[in-house]
Each structure stands twice: as C-alpha cells, then as structure tokens.
Design a protein around this motif. Structure first.
Motif, PDB file in Angstrom:
ATOM      1  N   GLU A   1     -75.082 -39.350  46.776  1.00 28.00           N
ATOM      2  CA  GLU A   1     -76.192 -38.719  46.065  1.00 28.00           C
ATOM      3  C   GLU A   1     -75.727 -37.781  44.948  1.00 28.00           C
ATOM      4  OE1 GLU A   1     -79.090 -36.905  48.664  1.00 28.00           O
ATOM      5  OE2 GLU A   1     -78.770 -38.460  50.185  1.00 28.00           O
ATOM      6  N   VAL A   2     -74.550 -37.225  45.076  1.00 24.75           N
ATOM      7  CA  VAL A   2     -74.050 -36.237  44.120  1.00 24.75           C
ATOM      8  C   VAL A   2     -72.748 -36.752  43.522  1.00 24.75           C
ATOM      9  CG1 VAL A   2     -73.434 -33.822  43.757  1.00 24.75           C
ATOM     10  CG2 VAL A   2     -75.009 -34.425  45.613  1.00 24.75           C
ATOM     11  N   ASP A   3     -72.676 -36.790  42.193  1.00 29.57           N
ATOM     12  CA  ASP A   3     -71.459 -37.273  41.521  1.00 29.57           C
ATOM     13  C   ASP A   3     -70.423 -36.148  41.485  1.00 29.57           C
ATOM     14  OD1 ASP A   3     -69.526 -38.543  40.057  1.00 29.57           O
ATOM     15  OD2 ASP A   3     -70.676 -38.596  38.173  1.00 29.57           O
ATOM     16  N   LEU A   4     -69.787 -35.944  42.620  1.00 31.05           N
ATOM     17  CA  LEU A   4     -68.855 -34.829  42.745  1.00 31.05           C
ATOM     18  C   LEU A   4     -67.597 -35.036  41.919  1.00 31.05           C
ATOM     19  CD1 LEU A   4     -69.421 -34.303  46.536  1.00 31.05           C
ATOM     20  CD2 LEU A   4     -69.984 -32.650  44.758  1.00 31.05           C
TER      21      LEU A   4
ATOM     22  N   ARG B   1     -70.487 -39.161  53.411  1.00 28.59           N
ATOM     23  CA  ARG B   1     -70.787 -40.369  52.648  1.00 28.59           C
ATOM     24  C   ARG B   1     -72.132 -40.252  51.960  1.00 28.59           C
ATOM     25  NH1 ARG B   1     -67.980 -42.926  57.020  1.00 28.59           N
ATOM     26  NH2 ARG B   1     -69.929 -43.171  58.204  1.00 28.59           N
ATOM     27  N   ALA B   2     -73.106 -39.682  52.647  1.00 23.89           N
ATOM     28  CA  ALA B   2     -74.428 -39.505  52.046  1.00 23.89           C
ATOM     29  C   ALA B   2     -74.364 -38.551  50.857  1.00 23.89           C
ATOM     30  CB  ALA B   2     -75.408 -38.983  53.096  1.00 23.89           C
ATOM     31  N   MET B   3     -73.635 -37.466  51.007  1.00 26.54           N
ATOM     32  CA  MET B   3     -73.539 -36.495  49.915  1.00 26.54           C
ATOM     33  C   MET B   3     -72.840 -37.094  48.705  1.00 26.54           C
ATOM     34  SD  MET B   3     -71.882 -32.649  49.801  1.00 26.54           S
ATOM     35  CE  MET B   3     -70.187 -33.162  50.076  1.00 26.54           C
TER      36      MET B   3
ATOM     37  N   ARG C   1     -63.907 -33.747  57.647  1.00 29.28           N
ATOM     38  CA  ARG C   1     -63.597 -32.786  58.707  1.00 29.28           C
ATOM     39  C   ARG C   1     -64.645 -31.671  58.765  1.00 29.28           C
ATOM     40  NH1 ARG C   1     -58.472 -33.682  56.374  1.00 29.28           N
ATOM     41  NH2 ARG C   1     -58.532 -31.675  55.262  1.00 29.28           N
ATOM     42  N   ARG C   2     -65.165 -31.306  57.617  1.00 35.66           N
ATOM     43  CA  ARG C   2     -66.073 -30.153  57.540  1.00 35.66           C
ATOM     44  C   ARG C   2     -67.507 -30.502  57.951  1.00 35.66           C
ATOM     45  NH1 ARG C   2     -65.462 -24.546  55.714  1.00 35.66           N
ATOM     46  NH2 ARG C   2     -67.599 -23.763  55.839  1.00 35.66           N
ATOM     47  N   ILE C   3     -68.024 -31.616  57.464  1.00 36.73           N
ATOM     48  CA  ILE C   3     -69.442 -31.929  57.713  1.00 36.73           C
ATOM     49  C   ILE C   3     -69.643 -33.271  58.416  1.00 36.73           C
ATOM     50  CG2 ILE C   3     -70.160 -30.543  55.733  1.00 36.73           C
ATOM     51  CD1 ILE C   3     -70.698 -33.120  54.179  1.00 36.73           C
ATOM     52  N   GLY C   4     -68.549 -33.977  58.669  1.00 35.94           N
ATOM     53  CA  GLY C   4     -68.630 -35.260  59.344  1.00 35.94           C
ATOM     54  C   GLY C   4     -68.712 -36.412  58.356  1.00 35.94           C
ATOM     55  N   PRO C   5     -68.118 -37.562  58.701  1.00 36.25           N
ATOM     56  CA  PRO C   5     -68.047 -38.692  57.773  1.00 36.25           C
ATOM     57  C   PRO C   5     -69.410 -39.198  57.314  1.00 36.25           C
ATOM     58  CG  PRO C   5     -66.499 -38.999  59.585  1.00 36.25           C
ATOM     59  CD  PRO C   5     -67.350 -37.821  59.937  1.00 36.25           C
ATOM     60  N   GLU C   6     -70.402 -39.238  58.209  1.00 35.34           N
ATOM     61  CA  GLU C   6     -71.699 -39.795  57.826  1.00 35.34           C
ATOM     62  C   GLU C   6     -72.379 -38.922  56.773  1.00 35.34           C
ATOM     63  OE1 GLU C   6     -75.933 -41.185  59.866  1.00 35.34           O
ATOM     64  OE2 GLU C   6     -74.202 -40.729  61.126  1.00 35.34           O
ATOM     65  N   ARG C   7     -72.402 -37.619  56.987  1.00 36.10           N
ATOM     66  CA  ARG C   7     -73.028 -36.723  56.012  1.00 36.10           C
ATOM     67  C   ARG C   7     -72.217 -36.689  54.722  1.00 36.10           C
ATOM     68  NH1 ARG C   7     -73.888 -31.398  56.802  1.00 36.10           N
ATOM     69  NH2 ARG C   7     -75.780 -31.510  55.537  1.00 36.10           N
TER      70      ARG C   7
ATOM     71  N   ALA D   1     -78.749 -28.182  41.321  1.00 35.97           N
ATOM     72  CA  ALA D   1     -79.444 -29.417  40.930  1.00 35.97           C
ATOM     73  C   ALA D   1     -79.658 -30.355  42.114  1.00 35.97           C
ATOM     74  CB  ALA D   1     -78.660 -30.134  39.831  1.00 35.97           C
ATOM     75  N   HIS D   2     -78.989 -30.082  43.222  1.00 30.67           N
ATOM     76  CA  HIS D   2     -79.112 -30.909  44.429  1.00 30.67           C
ATOM     77  C   HIS D   2     -79.348 -29.982  45.625  1.00 30.67           C
ATOM     78  CE1 HIS D   2     -76.818 -33.438  41.592  1.00 30.67           C
ATOM     79  NE2 HIS D   2     -77.459 -34.442  42.166  1.00 30.67           N
ATOM     80  N   PRO D   3     -80.538 -29.403  45.712  1.00 31.49           N
ATOM     81  CA  PRO D   3     -80.781 -28.373  46.737  1.00 31.49           C
ATOM     82  C   PRO D   3     -80.553 -28.845  48.164  1.00 31.49           C
ATOM     83  CG  PRO D   3     -82.827 -29.033  45.630  1.00 31.49           C
ATOM     84  CD  PRO D   3     -81.702 -29.601  44.825  1.00 31.49           C
ATOM     85  N   ALA D   4     -80.724 -30.134  48.416  1.00 36.26           N
ATOM     86  CA  ALA D   4     -80.479 -30.627  49.776  1.00 36.26           C
ATOM     87  C   ALA D   4     -79.018 -30.500  50.172  1.00 36.26           C
ATOM     88  CB  ALA D   4     -80.914 -32.090  49.892  1.00 36.26           C
ATOM     89  N   TRP D   5     -78.146 -30.418  49.168  1.00 37.89           N
ATOM     90  CA  TRP D   5     -76.704 -30.336  49.406  1.00 37.89           C
ATOM     91  C   TRP D   5     -76.111 -29.050  48.825  1.00 37.89           C
ATOM     92  CZ3 TRP D   5     -75.112 -33.683  52.838  1.00 37.89           C
ATOM     93  CH2 TRP D   5     -75.743 -34.931  52.937  1.00 37.89           C
ATOM     94  N   ARG D   6     -76.973 -28.055  48.540  1.00 38.61           N
ATOM     95  CA  ARG D   6     -76.488 -26.852  47.839  1.00 38.61           C
ATOM     96  C   ARG D   6     -75.282 -26.215  48.526  1.00 38.61           C
ATOM     97  NH1 ARG D   6     -80.810 -24.102  48.016  1.00 38.61           N
ATOM     98  NH2 ARG D   6     -81.596 -24.514  45.901  1.00 38.61           N
ATOM     99  N   ASP D   7     -75.394 -25.934  49.795  1.00 36.39           N
ATOM    100  CA  ASP D   7     -74.314 -25.229  50.499  1.00 36.39           C
ATOM    101  C   ASP D   7     -73.036 -26.059  50.529  1.00 36.39           C
ATOM    102  OD1 ASP D   7     -76.092 -23.181  50.921  1.00 36.39           O
ATOM    103  OD2 ASP D   7     -76.475 -23.683  53.032  1.00 36.39           O
ATOM    104  N   GLU D   8     -73.200 -27.361  50.731  1.00 34.10           N
ATOM    105  CA  GLU D   8     -72.023 -28.229  50.824  1.00 34.10           C
ATOM    106  C   GLU D   8     -71.320 -28.352  49.474  1.00 34.10           C
ATOM    107  OE1 GLU D   8     -74.719 -29.255  54.183  1.00 34.10           O
ATOM    108  OE2 GLU D   8     -74.994 -28.870  52.042  1.00 34.10           O
ATOM    109  N   VAL D   9     -72.083 -28.503  48.391  1.00 35.83           N
ATOM    110  CA  VAL D   9     -71.457 -28.625  47.064  1.00 35.83           C
ATOM    111  C   VAL D   9     -70.720 -27.348  46.704  1.00 35.83           C
ATOM    112  CG1 VAL D   9     -71.903 -28.924  44.596  1.00 35.83           C
ATOM    113  CG2 VAL D   9     -73.096 -30.377  46.265  1.00 35.83           C
TER     114      VAL D   9
END
Length: 207
Positions: free
Chosen positions: A39-42, A34-36, A26-32, A65-73
């Motif tokens: 790439e990141v073991d949340l 899935r990519a996150m 809901r927040r960033i969309g299903p495609e993004r 450690a994952h700057p491409a996803w910093r804000d989302e993590v």
C-alpha cells in the motif's frame, strides 16, 4: 596485477546489511509488513531521501499520507539505524586492509544527507574513505549514468581505473557501461577473492 587503482564500495548490503522488509517482518509480522509495503511505496520514499530531500520530512509526510500505517511508516525514520544494520565485518576488514596498503578507497552510495550523517556517527568506518560520493549530496542516485560521471570528475579518473563492488546488477551494469571494472557483490568472501585475484591484497591481507 590489477589495472584498477581506486576501489569503490557500495555501502548497503556491501558494508552494512540493508533489508527493511526483514526488519519490519520482525517488528510487525510478515503479513502486516506485506500489506504495508503493497500500500505504501516505501522504497520510492527512500529514493527521495537518497536524492537529497529531508530525511524526517519525507518519511513523516509519507506517514501522514497513509494514516492507516502512520506509526509503522514513522519507524523507518525513528528506528532507521536498526534497519541499516548490522555491519558486515569482513567487508570492513577489506576496506581497512586496502587503505593500510595505500590503495585509494571510495564509497559510491545511494544515501540521504541526514541518514548518512547518522550512519557515520554509528559506524566509524564510514569516515575512513578517501572520498565518499553520497547521492543525497549529488542529487542523483544509482544506476543513473550521471552519478558515475560525477564520481569520475570528482576523482579525476575514469574507466578501468575504478574497481566497483555493488550488490545490485543494474548498478554494476551502469558502471561497466562507463568502462569501470566491476564486481557483483554476493558475499564478502567473493569480494575478498576478487581483490586477491586483482593483486590488490594478498590472501593473508584479505582475511
């Protein structure tokens, strides 16, 4: 009549919905999303929190450690109570109905120290257990057999004394291996039926 005298609730997906994937969809969309998650073991990150490491520290370190996803993590921490929501009303009613009858009710949950404190402030029923066995304080997470042994020692009971509801088959199997009575939670309606079948609640009490 049930042989169980202590009812044990898991929390995530038993008393509170827990589906981070759906929240991030809901927040960033299903495609993004899935990519996150690819790439990141949340969930591995969250396990570290549940083992007792610092809630903000671990999540923010993972973000760095994952700057491409910093804000989302960071959202995992900053909007955490939105991830752990909403409450499951009928399960809460069952918890309270059991306690009203004098049945001891415990929690056995994979939860961090700080995140559980946040949840308790948000959900009053998380303060209503006779005992909450919280992995962050115990330093071990389900389905490790040690967490069930530690719960037995804390409760002064073992085996079929416990009736345990959890939504994960591996956790249910680990409890059953110690002789606990178990219920694989798929819906609050099914859990209510089990409590009635065990003689712990009447049909009216389990509404």
């Amino acid at each position: 009549m049930s042989g169980a005298s202590i009812v044990v609730f898991d929390i995530g997906n038993v008393l509170i919905e827990w589906n981070p994937e759906a929240w991030f969809d809901r927040r960033i969309g299903p495609e993004r999303r899935r990519a996150m998650f690819a790439e990141v073991d949340l969930h591995g990150m969250n396990d570290r929190v549940d083992l007792g490491e610092g809630f903000r520290d671990i999540i923010y370190a993972t973000a760095e450690a994952h700057p491409a996803w910093r804000d989302e993590v960071r959202l995992w921490h900053d909007h955490w109570i939105e991830l752990a929501s909403p409450a499951i009303p009928r399960s809460v009613r069952l918890l309270r109905a059991l306690r009203a009858k004098g049945v001891p009710v415990h929690a056995l949950t994979n939860f961090g120290i700080d995140s559980f404190a946040v949840a308790q402030r948000h959900y009053d029923f998380l303060g209503e257990f006779d005992h909450a066995h919280v992995s962050g304080h115990m330093g071990v997470i389900k389905p490790d057999p040690a967490i069930f042994e530690m719960t037995e020692r804390a409760a002064g009971a073992s085996g079929a004394t416990f009736l345990f509801a959890d939504d994960r088959p591996d956790n249910v199997e680990a409890a059953a291996a110690r002789g606990w009575r178990t219920h694989l939670f798929e819906s609050p309606d099914g859990w209510a039926e089990r409590l009635v079948a065990e003689g712990l609640l009447t049909e009216d009490e389990a509404l």
